[in-house]
Scaffold this motif. Sequence first.
Motif, short mmCIF file in Angstrom:
data_model
loop_
_atom_site.label_atom_id
_atom_site.label_comp_id
_atom_site.label_asym_id
_atom_site.label_seq_id
_atom_site.Cartn_x
_atom_site.Cartn_y
_atom_site.Cartn_z
N UNK A 161 0.94 -1.05 -0.03
CA UNK A 161 -0.04 -0.01 -0.02
C UNK A 161 0.89 1.29 -0.05
N UNK A 162 0.24 2.26 -0.93
CA UNK A 162 1.35 3.62 -1.01
C UNK A 162 0.89 4.21 0.35
N UNK A 163 2.08 4.63 1.03
CA UNK A 163 1.89 5.35 2.29
C UNK A 163 1.67 6.90 2.08
N UNK A 164 0.85 7.38 3.21
CA UNK A 164 0.60 8.83 3.20
C UNK A 164 1.99 9.55 3.81
N UNK A 165 1.50 10.76 4.03
CA UNK A 165 2.49 11.90 4.50
C UNK A 165 2.14 12.46 5.51
N UNK A 166 1.95 11.35 6.73
CA UNK A 166 1.60 12.03 8.17
C UNK A 166 2.51 10.97 9.04
N UNK A 167 3.02 11.48 10.13
CA UNK A 167 3.82 10.87 11.03
C UNK A 167 5.28 10.48 10.48
N UNK A 168 5.88 9.37 11.17
CA UNK A 168 7.13 9.00 10.88
C UNK A 168 6.77 7.87 9.99
N UNK A 169 7.04 7.65 8.75
CA UNK A 169 6.90 6.66 7.86
C UNK A 169 7.92 5.48 8.02
#
Length: 377
Positions: A161-169
């Motif tokens: 799944x493509x990860x979003x841009x929130x928090x620490x990935x």
Amino acid sequence: MNVLIACDTFKGSLSSYEVGKAAETAIKKVIPEAKTVISPMADGGEGTIEALLQSTNGHEVEVDVHDPLMRPIKVKYAVIHQDDRDVAYIECARSSGLSLLPKQLQNPFNTNTYGLGEQIKDAIKRGYRDIVVSLGGSATNDGGLGMMQALGWHLYDVSGTLMGMRGNPIMQAVRLSDEDVIPELKDCLITAASDVTCPFYGERGAAYVFAKQKGASDVEIGELDLAMRKLANLFEKTYGKDVQNIPGSGAAGGLGGAISAPLNGTIKFGVDQVIELTSLESKIKEADLIITGEGSIDYQSLMGKVPLGVGKIAKKHNKKVIAIAGRIDSELTLHNHFLDGIFSIQTECRTIEEALDPAITKQQVETTVEQLIRLLR
């Protein structure tokens, strides 16, 4: 007497220029006819841009980005003309810094470097191809993944799944894709200005050395370090670079490693770059006495901080150099070969809050330097 004042910031209290002005006031009080030169210094941490702008003809560019918690903010980076080209100087602390967050919101599991990537992207889109990123003062431990997302990298978790841009990935990312990275990046020369030499992971790496001061618990530090190990393997597999063996790769929560591998950049001591840009060596040659310093002179000072950088050049030209600081690690005196003396500005017992008060720090700098100049005179 010609006195050169080349101090770093006293973090949380005074800028490098303000420290210099306080020292100058003290010197003039004792020797009114003394010639003083203030050359603000920095080592790649917070205050680097301010120090450079005090000594060069650069200008600032304002841009809308996101802070470590992805909240909109406005920040500035500097553009300085050197060697017949314009160089963009970007301070990671301005968009991704610990000082942007109150204590209760400091947690490296929730923060990222996306805003730094936005600054770099803005500079590239404006046509700048030489970019220097100063790494100190970050609130993050994301291995630079947030920065990479802002530049067009896609991150995927174990399920694809493509990860979003929130928090620490960093805890979930297992695959990188650079197919949508901004194309101009390949034409850029990216340099990281670091004030530390720590590796990417391990007991002297990013998580174990710095994550605690960014809000991580002991258990969380271990989890972050494990994630950094996995990310280092991913960088090596994808880009053929072992970031663990690159000094400074762990700076700013792993930003150094991300700049070295995915961005194909280099890491240099920030203090060396500032020394070159401010023509400090020529100023040292003209001085009878050099005063340097920073907020805390400790074991990290031996890793590439301002006082030792200034001291090395001063000794090269057989100049007397003394350092002042708000705090001194007594162990440093066993390994110091470049400073003729190190002096604390503290004259009485105070709480940390009182000691960091700018008015008190200014007075303490003046008092200490005045006494030193009286002795040297």
